[in-house]
Design an enzyme around this catalytic site. Structure first.
Site, PDB file in Angstrom:
ATOM      1  N   ASP A  73       4.808   1.245 -27.376  1.00  0.00           N
ATOM      2  CA  ASP A  73       4.908   0.627 -26.051  1.00  0.00           C
ATOM      3  C   ASP A  73       6.121  -0.271 -25.919  1.00  0.00           C
ATOM      4  O   ASP A  73       6.868  -0.201 -24.939  1.00  0.00           O
ATOM      5  CB  ASP A  73       3.657  -0.205 -25.763  1.00  0.00           C
ATOM      6  CG  ASP A  73       2.499   0.635 -25.249  1.00  0.00           C
ATOM      7  OD1 ASP A  73       2.693   1.831 -24.976  1.00  0.00           O
ATOM      8  OD2 ASP A  73       1.382   0.093 -25.133  1.00  0.00           O
ATOM      9  N   ASN A  97      -1.035   7.715 -29.820  1.00  0.00           N
ATOM     10  CA  ASN A  97      -0.750   9.147 -29.737  1.00  0.00           C
ATOM     11  C   ASN A  97       0.741   9.421 -29.821  1.00  0.00           C
ATOM     12  O   ASN A  97       1.174  10.379 -30.482  1.00  0.00           O
ATOM     13  CB  ASN A  97      -1.293   9.723 -28.430  1.00  0.00           C
ATOM     14  CG  ASN A  97      -2.749   9.405 -28.213  1.00  0.00           C
ATOM     15  OD1 ASN A  97      -3.096   8.690 -27.270  1.00  0.00           O
ATOM     16  ND2 ASN A  97      -3.614   9.908 -29.066  1.00  0.00           N
ATOM     17  N   ARG A 108       2.995   8.510 -14.308  1.00  0.00           N
ATOM     18  CA  ARG A 108       3.131   9.849 -14.862  1.00  0.00           C
ATOM     19  C   ARG A 108       4.163  10.623 -14.035  1.00  0.00           C
ATOM     20  O   ARG A 108       4.327  10.377 -12.834  1.00  0.00           O
ATOM     21  CB  ARG A 108       1.784  10.562 -14.862  1.00  0.00           C
ATOM     22  CG  ARG A 108       0.826   9.990 -15.903  1.00  0.00           C
ATOM     23  CD  ARG A 108      -0.564  10.557 -15.751  1.00  0.00           C
ATOM     24  NE  ARG A 108      -0.630  11.972 -16.097  1.00  0.00           N
ATOM     25  CZ  ARG A 108      -1.749  12.694 -16.024  1.00  0.00           C
ATOM     26  NH1 ARG A 108      -2.877  12.133 -15.588  1.00  0.00           N
ATOM     27  NH2 ARG A 108      -1.752  13.958 -16.374  1.00  0.00           N
ATOM     28  N   ASP A 162       0.863  -1.172   0.000  1.00  0.00           N
ATOM     29  CA  ASP A 162       0.000   0.000   0.000  1.00  0.00           C
ATOM     30  C   ASP A 162       0.904   1.228   0.000  1.00  0.00           C
ATOM     31  O   ASP A 162       1.446   1.608   1.042  1.00  0.00           O
ATOM     32  CB  ASP A 162      -0.912  -0.008   1.232  1.00  0.00           C
ATOM     33  CG  ASP A 162      -1.843   1.193   1.276  1.00  0.00           C
ATOM     34  OD1 ASP A 162      -1.781   2.036   0.349  1.00  0.00           O
ATOM     35  OD2 ASP A 162      -2.633   1.304   2.241  1.00  0.00           O
ATOM     36  N   HIS A 178      -1.765   7.351 -25.274  1.00  0.00           N
ATOM     37  CA  HIS A 178      -1.478   5.930 -25.472  1.00  0.00           C
ATOM     38  C   HIS A 178      -0.531   5.779 -26.656  1.00  0.00           C
ATOM     39  O   HIS A 178      -0.223   6.755 -27.357  1.00  0.00           O
ATOM     40  CB  HIS A 178      -2.765   5.136 -25.680  1.00  0.00           C
ATOM     41  CG  HIS A 178      -3.567   4.948 -24.434  1.00  0.00           C
ATOM     42  ND1 HIS A 178      -3.141   4.163 -23.396  1.00  0.00           N
ATOM     43  CD2 HIS A 178      -4.762   5.475 -24.054  1.00  0.00           C
ATOM     44  CE1 HIS A 178      -4.040   4.186 -22.418  1.00  0.00           C
ATOM     45  NE2 HIS A 178      -5.027   4.981 -22.789  1.00  0.00           N
ATOM     46  N   ASP A 179      -0.108   4.555 -26.874  1.00  0.00           N
ATOM     47  CA  ASP A 179       0.835   4.222 -27.935  1.00  0.00           C
ATOM     48  C   ASP A 179       0.524   4.973 -29.226  1.00  0.00           C
ATOM     49  O   ASP A 179       1.409   5.587 -29.838  1.00  0.00           O
ATOM     50  CB  ASP A 179       0.791   2.704 -28.165  1.00  0.00           C
ATOM     51  CG  ASP A 179       1.718   2.219 -29.263  1.00  0.00           C
ATOM     52  OD1 ASP A 179       1.450   2.517 -30.445  1.00  0.00           O
ATOM     53  OD2 ASP A 179       2.692   1.528 -28.961  1.00  0.00           O
ATOM     54  N   GLY A 181       6.458   3.161 -14.445  1.00  0.00           N
ATOM     55  CA  GLY A 181       5.814   3.801 -15.582  1.00  0.00           C
ATOM     56  C   GLY A 181       4.723   4.773 -15.188  1.00  0.00           C
ATOM     57  O   GLY A 181       3.774   4.984 -15.956  1.00  0.00           O
ATOM     58  N   ARG A 235       5.657  12.460  -5.205  1.00  0.00           N
ATOM     59  CA  ARG A 235       4.659  12.844  -4.205  1.00  0.00           C
ATOM     60  C   ARG A 235       4.496  11.779  -3.126  1.00  0.00           C
ATOM     61  O   ARG A 235       4.074  12.080  -2.007  1.00  0.00           O
ATOM     62  CB  ARG A 235       3.318  13.132  -4.890  1.00  0.00           C
ATOM     63  CG  ARG A 235       3.330  14.416  -5.716  1.00  0.00           C
ATOM     64  CD  ARG A 235       1.942  14.833  -6.143  1.00  0.00           C
ATOM     65  NE  ARG A 235       1.359  13.938  -7.127  1.00  0.00           N
ATOM     66  CZ  ARG A 235       1.539  14.054  -8.440  1.00  0.00           C
ATOM     67  NH1 ARG A 235       2.323  15.026  -8.935  1.00  0.00           N
ATOM     68  NH2 ARG A 235       0.970  13.211  -9.284  1.00  0.00           N
TER      69      ARG A 235
END
Length: 361
Positions: free
Chosen positions: A158, A131, A87, A62, A128-129, A85, A93
Site C-alpha cells: 500500500d 495479495n 478500480r 455526489d 489487498h496489500d 484509487g 463510467r
C-alpha cells in the site's frame, strides 16, 4: 513556505494508498482538496481521519449527480494533478476519467493507483496489500522458515510500493507538464512498485547470493547478527551488526570470544543463533539497550508505537507530535520540522471560488 506551495491536487477519497499519498503531498505544501461522499460516509473513523486526512479540505460531492460532476470538472480545470484509487474504469463510467479531465485541462497529471495496475489480466480483480506483494515474490521471502510467510503490515504494498511511487510519479509528471504544457496519466500499480523495491534481492538472487529458503539469508533473519532476539522480560532487541567491525563490537558486548564465533561461513549460523539466543535471554531488553548504548554493535530495543513516540531520540527530533499522536511530516527541508495542519471542510462552491481565485492572473 513549503516546497509544493502553489501546487493544487484533487484527491478522490479512498482507502489506504491514495489517502496516504494525499497526506504526504499536503505535508509537502500542496493545496489538496479531498472529494468525499455527500452522504457523509467516510472510510476512516474520527481518530484515523485526524491523522490521515490532515492538511487538506474535505469537499462533499455526489459523483452520481451531473451538476456535481460538472463542478468537479471545474476543479479539474484549475488543478495540477488528480489522484485516485478506484478500480479501472470506474471514473470513466462517471465521465471523470483521464480523457474527460485532460480535455478540460491538457496540463493535468492524472495519478491512478491500484493493486494490479490499469492493464493486465488481473486489472479488474479484487485484492489487498497481501495479495499484491504475494504476486511479486516479496512475501515469499518474509517470515519464519518453517511457517507460512508473515504479513509485514501493509507498509510494503500500500505505502512503499504504492503510495510513495504514486507521489514520485505525480511530481515527476507535474515538473514535466510545467515545461511541456502537456499532462500525463500515471499508472501506479502496487505489484510494479513492490517489484521495484525488491531490486536488491533480485540482484542477489541472480548472483547466487540469495536462496528461496526463507530464513536462510543475510537479511531475512537467517544470519545470527541480523535478526531479533527475545530478552528476559519477553521483550525484544534488534541486532544489525552486518559489517565485521560492528560484529566484533557485538561479540565484545556479549562477552564472546571472536575465535569461537566467526561471522562466516553461513554453515556456522545455526550454532551461533542458539548461543546468542541464550545470551540475550539473560537480561531485559532495556538492560541490553543500556549495555550497548554508545557502541558500534547496532543493537536497539524493539519498541511499541507508544514507546517509540516517547523515545528520547524521537522526542528530540519531533518525529511524533500532535493529538492524537502521529508522525510529523517527512522529509525535512533546511533542517526544520514541518508543521502539521488539521483537516478542514469546505463546500464545493467555496473550493471552486478559492481555486479560481488562485488561478486568476
Amino acid at each position: 513556505m513549503k516546497p509544493l506551495s502553489g501546487v493544487r491536487i484533487l484527491e478522490f477519497d479512498g482507502l489506504g494508498p491514495v489517502t496516504f499519498a494525499g497526506m504526504v503531498l499536503a505535508d509537502l505544501g500542496a493545496e489538496v482538496v479531498r472529494l468525499t461522499r455527500s452522504d457523509g460516509a467516510g472510510v476512516f473513523g474520527d481518530v484515523g481521519g485526524a491523522v490521515l486526512h490532515r492538511g487538506r479540505a474535505a469537499v462533499a460531492v455526489d459523483l452520481k449527480a451531473s451538476a456535481d460532476r460538472e463542478r468537479v470538472l471545474d476543479l479539474v480545470a484549475a488543478a495540477d494533478a488528480v489522484i485516485e484509487g478506484f478500480r479501472p474504469g470506474v471514473l470513466e463510467r462517471l465521465g471523470l476519467g483521464p480523457e474527460a479531465c485532460l480535455a478540460r485541462n491538457p496540463r493535468l497529471v492524472f495519478g491512478r493507483i491500484t493493486g494490479w495496475g490499469q492493464t493486465g489480466p488481473l486489472a479488474q480483480t479484487v485484492g489487498h496489500d497481501l495479495n499484491y506483494i504475494a504476486l511479486t515474490g516479496a512475501l515469499h521471502a518474509m517470515g519464519e522458515p518453517d511457517r507460512p510467510p508473515r504479513p509485514p503490515l501493509n507498509l510494503v504494498g500500500d505505502y512503499g510500493g504504492g503510495a510513495m511511487l504514486l507521489v514520485t510519479g505525480v511530481l515527476a509528471a507535474v515538473i514535466e507538464a510545467r515545461t511541456t504544457g502537456r499532462g500525463r496519466v500515471v499508472d501506479a500499480a502496487m505489484t510494479d512498485g513492490v517489484a521495484l523495491l525488491s531490486s536488491l534481492f533480485l540482484a542477489l538472487s541472480a548472483s547466487g547470493l540469495w536462496s528461496d529458503a526463507r530464513g536462510s539469508n543475510l537479511l531475512d533473519g537467517g544470519s545470527p547478527f541480523y535478526r531479533c532476539y527475545t530478552c528476559a522480560d519477553d521483550q525484544f532487541v534488534a541486532v544489525g551488526a552486518l559489517e565485521p567491525r560492528f560484529y566484533a563490537a557485538l561479540l565484545r558486548g556479549l562477552g564472546v570470544d571472536p575465535d569461537s564465533a566467526t561471522q562466516f561461513p553461513p554453515s556456522g549460523w545455526p550454532a551461533l543463533h542458539e548461543r546468542f539466543e541464550a545470551l540475550f535471554r539473560a537480561r531485559t531488553r532495556d538492560d541490553w539497550a543500556d549495555h550497548f548504548a554508545g557502541t558500534e554493535a547496532c543493537v536497539t530495543p524493539v519498541l511499541t508505537f507508544a514507546e517509540a513516540a516517547d523515545h528520547p531520540h524521537n522526542r528530540a527530533r519531533g518525529t511524533f507530535a500532535g493529538s492524537p499522536v502521529q508522525p510529523a511530516p517527512s522529509p525535512r527541508f533546511d533542517g526544520e520540522a514541518g508543521a502539521m495542519e488539521p483537516a478542514t471542510a469546505l463546500s464545493l462552491d467555496a473550493a471552486l471560488a478559492l481555486w479560481r481565485q488562485a488561478a486568476a492572473p
